[in-house]
Design a protein around this motif. Structure first.
Motif, PDB file in Angstrom:
ATOM      1  N   ALA A 168      -0.652   3.888   6.569  1.00 43.22           N
ATOM      2  CA  ALA A 168      -1.375   3.253   5.464  1.00 43.22           C
ATOM      3  C   ALA A 168      -2.876   3.524   5.519  1.00 43.22           C
ATOM      4  CB  ALA A 168      -1.118   1.743   5.469  1.00 43.22           C
ATOM      5  N   PHE A 169      -3.432   3.654   6.723  1.00 46.39           N
ATOM      6  CA  PHE A 169      -4.881   3.799   6.850  1.00 46.39           C
ATOM      7  C   PHE A 169      -5.282   5.091   7.561  1.00 46.39           C
ATOM      8  CE2 PHE A 169      -4.119  -0.828   6.646  1.00 46.39           C
ATOM      9  CZ  PHE A 169      -4.799  -1.079   5.479  1.00 46.39           C
ATOM     10  N   HIS A 170      -4.501   6.145   7.414  1.00 40.63           N
ATOM     11  CA  HIS A 170      -4.819   7.390   8.116  1.00 40.63           C
ATOM     12  C   HIS A 170      -6.092   8.062   7.590  1.00 40.63           C
ATOM     13  CE1 HIS A 170      -2.632   9.061   4.686  1.00 40.63           C
ATOM     14  NE2 HIS A 170      -3.197  10.223   4.970  1.00 40.63           N
ATOM     15  N   ARG A 171      -6.499   7.775   6.377  1.00 41.72           N
ATOM     16  CA  ARG A 171      -7.718   8.388   5.821  1.00 41.72           C
ATOM     17  C   ARG A 171      -8.930   7.472   5.898  1.00 41.72           C
ATOM     18  NH1 ARG A 171      -4.504  10.648   0.926  1.00 41.72           N
ATOM     19  NH2 ARG A 171      -3.866  12.654   1.764  1.00 41.72           N
ATOM     20  N   ALA A 217     -12.082   5.378   7.501  1.00 35.21           N
ATOM     21  CA  ALA A 217     -13.066   5.653   8.552  1.00 35.21           C
ATOM     22  C   ALA A 217     -12.946   4.679   9.722  1.00 35.21           C
ATOM     23  CB  ALA A 217     -14.475   5.589   7.975  1.00 35.21           C
ATOM     24  N   LEU A 218     -12.483   3.468   9.471  1.00 41.14           N
ATOM     25  CA  LEU A 218     -12.342   2.466  10.525  1.00 41.14           C
ATOM     26  C   LEU A 218     -11.002   2.636  11.236  1.00 41.14           C
ATOM     27  CD1 LEU A 218     -13.517  -0.637   8.465  1.00 41.14           C
ATOM     28  CD2 LEU A 218     -14.849   0.617  10.156  1.00 41.14           C
ATOM     29  N   SER A 219     -10.861   1.955  12.365  1.00 35.12           N
ATOM     30  CA  SER A 219      -9.561   1.946  13.034  1.00 35.12           C
ATOM     31  C   SER A 219      -8.553   1.263  12.110  1.00 35.12           C
ATOM     32  CB  SER A 219      -9.651   1.198  14.362  1.00 35.12           C
ATOM     33  OG  SER A 219      -9.733  -0.189  14.146  1.00 35.12           O
ATOM     34  N   PRO A 220      -7.264   1.526  12.267  1.00 36.32           N
ATOM     35  CA  PRO A 220      -6.284   0.926  11.360  1.00 36.32           C
ATOM     36  C   PRO A 220      -6.340  -0.604  11.313  1.00 36.32           C
ATOM     37  CG  PRO A 220      -5.281   2.702  12.584  1.00 36.32           C
ATOM     38  CD  PRO A 220      -6.646   2.505  13.168  1.00 36.32           C
ATOM     39  N   ILE A 221      -6.626  -1.245  12.428  1.00 39.57           N
ATOM     40  CA  ILE A 221      -6.677  -2.708  12.449  1.00 39.57           C
ATOM     41  C   ILE A 221      -7.900  -3.214  11.677  1.00 39.57           C
ATOM     42  CG2 ILE A 221      -6.983  -4.715  13.955  1.00 39.57           C
ATOM     43  CD1 ILE A 221      -5.138  -3.278  15.952  1.00 39.57           C
ATOM     44  N   LEU A 269       0.809  -1.224   0.000  1.00 34.09           N
ATOM     45  CA  LEU A 269       0.000   0.000   0.000  1.00 34.09           C
ATOM     46  C   LEU A 269       0.842   1.274   0.000  1.00 34.09           C
ATOM     47  CD1 LEU A 269      -2.857  -0.786   2.527  1.00 34.09           C
ATOM     48  CD2 LEU A 269      -2.953  -0.806   0.044  1.00 34.09           C
ATOM     49  N   CYS A 270       1.876   1.280   0.834  1.00 35.46           N
ATOM     50  CA  CYS A 270       2.684   2.499   0.940  1.00 35.46           C
ATOM     51  C   CYS A 270       4.047   2.163   1.529  1.00 35.46           C
ATOM     52  CB  CYS A 270       1.978   3.546   1.811  1.00 35.46           C
ATOM     53  SG  CYS A 270       1.816   3.084   3.540  1.00 35.46           S
ATOM     54  N   PRO A 276      10.674  -2.784  16.541  1.00 34.35           N
ATOM     55  CA  PRO A 276       9.900  -3.260  15.395  1.00 34.35           C
ATOM     56  C   PRO A 276       8.389  -3.057  15.579  1.00 34.35           C
ATOM     57  CG  PRO A 276      11.479  -4.917  16.089  1.00 34.35           C
ATOM     58  CD  PRO A 276      11.498  -3.834  17.105  1.00 34.35           C
ATOM     59  N   ALA A 277       7.915  -3.182  16.816  1.00 32.28           N
ATOM     60  CA  ALA A 277       6.488  -2.993  17.082  1.00 32.28           C
ATOM     61  C   ALA A 277       6.073  -1.553  16.797  1.00 32.28           C
ATOM     62  CB  ALA A 277       6.163  -3.364  18.526  1.00 32.28           C
ATOM     63  N   GLN A 278       6.893  -0.601  17.206  1.00 37.23           N
ATOM     64  CA  GLN A 278       6.586   0.808  16.956  1.00 37.23           C
ATOM     65  C   GLN A 278       6.612   1.115  15.459  1.00 37.23           C
ATOM     66  OE1 GLN A 278       9.126   3.540  19.026  1.00 37.23           O
ATOM     67  NE2 GLN A 278       7.636   5.205  18.863  1.00 37.23           N
ATOM     68  N   LEU A 279       7.555   0.536  14.756  1.00 38.03           N
ATOM     69  CA  LEU A 279       7.622   0.732  13.305  1.00 38.03           C
ATOM     70  C   LEU A 279       6.404   0.126  12.608  1.00 38.03           C
ATOM     71  CD1 LEU A 279      11.405  -0.069  12.779  1.00 38.03           C
ATOM     72  CD2 LEU A 279      10.295   2.165  12.579  1.00 38.03           C
ATOM     73  N   THR A 280       5.959  -1.034  13.059  1.00 40.48           N
ATOM     74  CA  THR A 280       4.785  -1.677  12.466  1.00 40.48           C
ATOM     75  C   THR A 280       3.538  -0.838  12.689  1.00 40.48           C
ATOM     76  OG1 THR A 280       5.761  -3.862  12.794  1.00 40.48           O
ATOM     77  CG2 THR A 280       3.385  -3.775  12.456  1.00 40.48           C
ATOM     78  N   LEU A 281       3.351  -0.344  13.916  1.00 43.18           N
ATOM     79  CA  LEU A 281       2.168   0.474  14.199  1.00 43.18           C
ATOM     80  C   LEU A 281       2.205   1.801  13.443  1.00 43.18           C
ATOM     81  CD1 LEU A 281       1.552  -0.152  18.000  1.00 43.18           C
ATOM     82  CD2 LEU A 281       0.418  -1.196  16.039  1.00 43.18           C
ATOM     83  N   ALA A 282       3.383   2.392  13.305  1.00 37.58           N
ATOM     84  CA  ALA A 282       3.498   3.636  12.532  1.00 37.58           C
ATOM     85  C   ALA A 282       3.180   3.392  11.062  1.00 37.58           C
ATOM     86  CB  ALA A 282       4.902   4.214  12.684  1.00 37.58           C
ATOM     87  N   HIS A 283       3.633   2.273  10.527  1.00 43.85           N
ATOM     88  CA  HIS A 283       3.341   1.922   9.136  1.00 43.85           C
ATOM     89  C   HIS A 283       1.841   1.689   8.952  1.00 43.85           C
ATOM     90  CE1 HIS A 283       4.911  -0.538   5.446  1.00 43.85           C
ATOM     91  NE2 HIS A 283       4.127   0.449   5.101  1.00 43.85           N
ATOM     92  N   LEU A 284       1.234   1.008   9.906  1.00 38.22           N
ATOM     93  CA  LEU A 284      -0.211   0.749   9.860  1.00 38.22           C
ATOM     94  C   LEU A 284      -0.999   2.060   9.920  1.00 38.22           C
ATOM     95  CD1 LEU A 284      -2.235  -1.657   9.885  1.00 38.22           C
ATOM     96  CD2 LEU A 284      -2.238  -1.460  12.359  1.00 38.22           C
TER      97      LEU A 284
END
Length: 185
Positions: A164-167, A169-173, A142-143, A153-161
């Protein structure tokens, strides 16, 4: 077993309304799908109590009474539910974000005010750590990953998530589940 994940309950109802004209995901035959009950489990309500609720809908490709379906089933989920997990997608996002920010999994889990034991936080965290490779691989389609200063690595994964889904309507998960048609963990 095959699952389909939709963004909202309205989307699930629209899919169920068109079952007879939808091909089976297994045998690709049309006209034999029928609603076959619900997957019942426990789910936290708005007050923090646990209640029994339908988590998904089962669909059956009928091979009964001279029907030529394959006889297999699949489930239809909404993106806010996570298979084999009591927490909803929003609560999981809160837990993971707080755990990464504070470094304390128990404290982050207690902020959710759910009735599960503290050891559940560690089991969920281990599932997340084990799924990070698949999550990051999917997100790379996606990006690009964000450029942040972190060795976690966990912080990097959550930042990437989040990027990718900042726009969405649902939560990133939940957005991840609906977009990739797979459960987050």
């Amino acid at each position: 077993m095959c699952s389909q994940i939709y963004a909202s309950k309205t989307d699930v109802e629209a899919f169920l309304a068109k079952l007879k004209i939808t091909p089976c995901p297994h045998c690709k035959k049309t006209g034999f799908l029928i609603k076959h009950g619900s997957l019942i489990g426990f789910f936290p309500n708005n007050l923090g109590d646990t209640v029994r609720a339908a988590r998904a809908v089962r669909v059956f490709c009928s091979n009964r009474h001279l029907a030529i379906g394959c006889g297999r089933t699949f489930s239809v989920w909404t993106a806010d539910k996570i298979k084999h997990l009591f927490l909803c997608a929003d609560s999981l996002w809160q837990f993971l974000s707080n755990a990464v920010d504070s470094g304390n999994k128990i404290q982050a889990f207690r902020l959710l005010k759910c009735t599960l034991s503290d050891s559940t936080a560690y089991r969920i965290w281990q599932r997340f750590l084990g799924a990070q490779v698949a999550i990051r691989t999917a997100l790379n389609a996606l990006c690009e990953p964000p450029r942040i200063e972190s060795n976690s690595p966990a912080q990097l994964t959550l930042a990437h998530l989040a990027k990718a889904f900042h726009r969405h309507a649902l939560s990133p998960i939940a957005a991840f589940a609906a977009t990739f048609q797979t459960f987050f963990i």
